[in-house]
Design an enzyme around this catalytic site. Structure first.
Site, PDB file in Angstrom:
ATOM      1  N   ILE A  50      -7.539  -0.139  10.201  1.00 12.20           N
ATOM      2  CA  ILE A  50      -8.660   0.797  10.251  1.00 12.20           C
ATOM      3  C   ILE A  50      -9.875   0.203   9.526  1.00 12.20           C
ATOM      4  O   ILE A  50      -9.734  -0.581   8.586  1.00 12.20           O
ATOM      5  CB  ILE A  50      -8.275   2.162   9.656  1.00 12.20           C
ATOM      6  CG1 ILE A  50      -7.803   2.025   8.204  1.00 12.20           C
ATOM      7  CG2 ILE A  50      -7.219   2.851  10.507  1.00 12.20           C
ATOM      8  CD1 ILE A  50      -7.549   3.368   7.506  1.00 12.20           C
ATOM      9  N   TYR A  79      -8.833   7.458  11.046  1.00 12.42           N
ATOM     10  CA  TYR A  79      -8.298   7.782  12.364  1.00 12.42           C
ATOM     11  C   TYR A  79      -9.105   8.841  13.099  1.00 12.42           C
ATOM     12  O   TYR A  79      -8.716   9.287  14.173  1.00 12.42           O
ATOM     13  CB  TYR A  79      -6.828   8.199  12.231  1.00 12.42           C
ATOM     14  CG  TYR A  79      -5.991   7.055  11.719  1.00 12.42           C
ATOM     15  CD1 TYR A  79      -5.565   6.048  12.571  1.00 12.42           C
ATOM     16  CD2 TYR A  79      -5.683   6.951  10.366  1.00 12.42           C
ATOM     17  CE1 TYR A  79      -4.832   4.969  12.092  1.00 12.42           C
ATOM     18  CE2 TYR A  79      -4.947   5.880   9.881  1.00 12.42           C
ATOM     19  CZ  TYR A  79      -4.524   4.895  10.747  1.00 12.42           C
ATOM     20  OH  TYR A  79      -3.815   3.825  10.268  1.00 12.42           O
ATOM     21  N   PHE A  86      -5.637   5.649  -0.421  1.00  9.30           N
ATOM     22  CA  PHE A  86      -4.686   4.551  -0.457  1.00  9.30           C
ATOM     23  C   PHE A  86      -4.692   3.882  -1.826  1.00  9.30           C
ATOM     24  O   PHE A  86      -5.759   3.685  -2.436  1.00  9.30           O
ATOM     25  CB  PHE A  86      -5.036   3.470   0.575  1.00  9.30           C
ATOM     26  CG  PHE A  86      -4.789   3.856   1.998  1.00  9.30           C
ATOM     27  CD1 PHE A  86      -3.545   3.666   2.574  1.00  9.30           C
ATOM     28  CD2 PHE A  86      -5.802   4.397   2.762  1.00  9.30           C
ATOM     29  CE1 PHE A  86      -3.314   4.005   3.901  1.00  9.30           C
ATOM     30  CE2 PHE A  86      -5.589   4.745   4.088  1.00  9.30           C
ATOM     31  CZ  PHE A  86      -4.333   4.558   4.655  1.00  9.30           C
ATOM     32  N   PHE A 137       2.089   9.792   3.456  1.00  7.32           N
ATOM     33  CA  PHE A 137       2.445   9.601   4.858  1.00  7.32           C
ATOM     34  C   PHE A 137       3.003   8.215   5.161  1.00  7.32           C
ATOM     35  O   PHE A 137       3.578   7.994   6.222  1.00  7.32           O
ATOM     36  CB  PHE A 137       1.245   9.901   5.784  1.00  7.32           C
ATOM     37  CG  PHE A 137       0.032   9.046   5.528  1.00  7.32           C
ATOM     38  CD1 PHE A 137      -0.098   7.784   6.074  1.00  7.32           C
ATOM     39  CD2 PHE A 137      -1.002   9.542   4.744  1.00  7.32           C
ATOM     40  CE1 PHE A 137      -1.222   7.014   5.857  1.00  7.32           C
ATOM     41  CE2 PHE A 137      -2.138   8.773   4.512  1.00  7.32           C
ATOM     42  CZ  PHE A 137      -2.246   7.498   5.064  1.00  7.32           C
ATOM     43  N   ASP A 138       2.844   7.264   4.227  1.00  6.81           N
ATOM     44  CA  ASP A 138       3.384   5.930   4.481  1.00  6.81           C
ATOM     45  C   ASP A 138       3.334   5.118   3.199  1.00  6.81           C
ATOM     46  O   ASP A 138       2.458   5.328   2.346  1.00  6.81           O
ATOM     47  CB  ASP A 138       2.571   5.221   5.572  1.00  6.81           C
ATOM     48  CG  ASP A 138       3.230   3.945   6.061  1.00  6.81           C
ATOM     49  OD1 ASP A 138       4.442   3.779   5.842  1.00  6.81           O
ATOM     50  OD2 ASP A 138       2.537   3.116   6.670  1.00  6.81           O
ATOM     51  N   TYR A 192       0.834  -1.204   0.000  1.00  3.80           N
ATOM     52  CA  TYR A 192       0.000   0.000   0.000  1.00  3.80           C
ATOM     53  C   TYR A 192       0.869   1.254   0.000  1.00  3.80           C
ATOM     54  O   TYR A 192       2.035   1.246   0.398  1.00  3.80           O
ATOM     55  CB  TYR A 192      -0.892   0.034   1.246  1.00  3.80           C
ATOM     56  CG  TYR A 192      -0.093   0.224   2.515  1.00  3.80           C
ATOM     57  CD1 TYR A 192       0.163   1.491   3.023  1.00  3.80           C
ATOM     58  CD2 TYR A 192       0.436  -0.878   3.180  1.00  3.80           C
ATOM     59  CE1 TYR A 192       0.939   1.669   4.160  1.00  3.80           C
ATOM     60  CE2 TYR A 192       1.207  -0.720   4.315  1.00  3.80           C
ATOM     61  CZ  TYR A 192       1.456   0.553   4.806  1.00  3.80           C
ATOM     62  OH  TYR A 192       2.230   0.719   5.927  1.00  3.80           O
TER      63      TYR A 192
END
Length: 261
Positions: free
Chosen positions: A94, A120, A137, A74-75, A64
């Site tokens: 999540i 979140y 994502f 962010f990731d 991902y």
């Protein structure tokens, strides 16, 4: 921020190998989040896979990359070269992931846009995700290990019942009274209103089916029964567990008969 560092665990199972010989404690949410909210994940099929399908309680391997809606990344497991593994439906990620990955096939790619209610929320993730952030994502399903039980639909349920396979309705009394039950069902509550295992379940279930016996589990929408099926198969060693994947809700919706408990 690495998502695997902020996995959220909902089902806290103790070792179920001792389920039928010692007190057992677990908790489970009454039904899946998807059944209880009008908030949805925006899912775009980028590429349809051709391998195994990701179903509830399957172990999945996922690559991902995640962005905020302003384009800030962010990731990314892709950047690290390390996909993450988790059990779908176990509350380890999540809710938007739980909902957005179901039904994917190995090799498939999807784009998920997840609202804050399924990500979140108001708290965000300090240092990476601001409060009330919608997330985007790109996900790729790399692998699936199917659960050690069998999900069945209504037609398969009818065939099993015709062969005399016992059906255990694991809901609570007020639910049986509200909807009725399938004729011949063994009514054994698995989880009480607090979401913990009901103590009489163990001796009741043992009286219905042994480790090598076929047995069917049903609840309202298939959530509680799938959790229980997984635990009985993986941790206790039951060999022939069937889970009615859409629960008694779909049974009734399709016009099938029920009776008063």
């Amino acid at each position: 921020m690495h998502i695997s560092n902020i996995l959220r665990s909902t089902f806290a199972f103790m070792a179920m190998a001792t389920l039928f010989s010692a007190p057992f404690s677990t908790s489970v949410s009454a039904e899946p989040l998807a059944a209880n909210t009008d908030v949805k994940v925006d899912v775009k099929e980028v590429e349809v896979g051709t391998g195994e399908t990701a179903v509830i309680n399957a172990k999945v391997l996922v690559h991902y990359t995640g962005w905020l809606m302003d384009g800030t990344k962010f990731d990314s497991s892709v950047d690290r070269g390390e996909p993450i593994a988790f059990t779908l439906g176990a509350g380890q990620v999540i809710p938007g992931w739980e909902m957005g990955l179901q039904g994917m096939k190995v090799g498939g790619k999807r784009e998920l846009v997840i609202p804050p209610e399924l990500a979140y929320g108001a708290q965000g993730a300090p240092g990476a995700i601001p409060p009330n952030a919608t997330l985007k994502f790109a996900v790729e399903l790399m692998g699936v290990t199917l659960p050690n039980y069998t999900n069945i639909d209504n037609e398969e349920l009818k065939a099993l019942l015709a062969r005399g396979v016992p059906l255990v309705d694991v809901r609570r009394k007020e639910e049986w009274d509200q909807t009725g039950v399938i004729k011949g069902s063994h009514l054994i509550t698995a989880f009480n209103e607090r979401g913990t295992l009901d103590k009489p379940f163990v001796p009741g279930f043992k009286a219905v089916a042994g480790m090598e016996d076929e047995v069917i589990l049903i609840c309202r929408t298939g959530s509680r029964s799938s959790v229980l099926s997984q635990a009985l198969a993986d941790q206790v060693g039951y060999k022939k567990i069937y889970n009615v994947s859409s629960g008694i809700t779909k049974w009734i919706k399709d016009g099938n008969a029920v009776e008063k408990p």
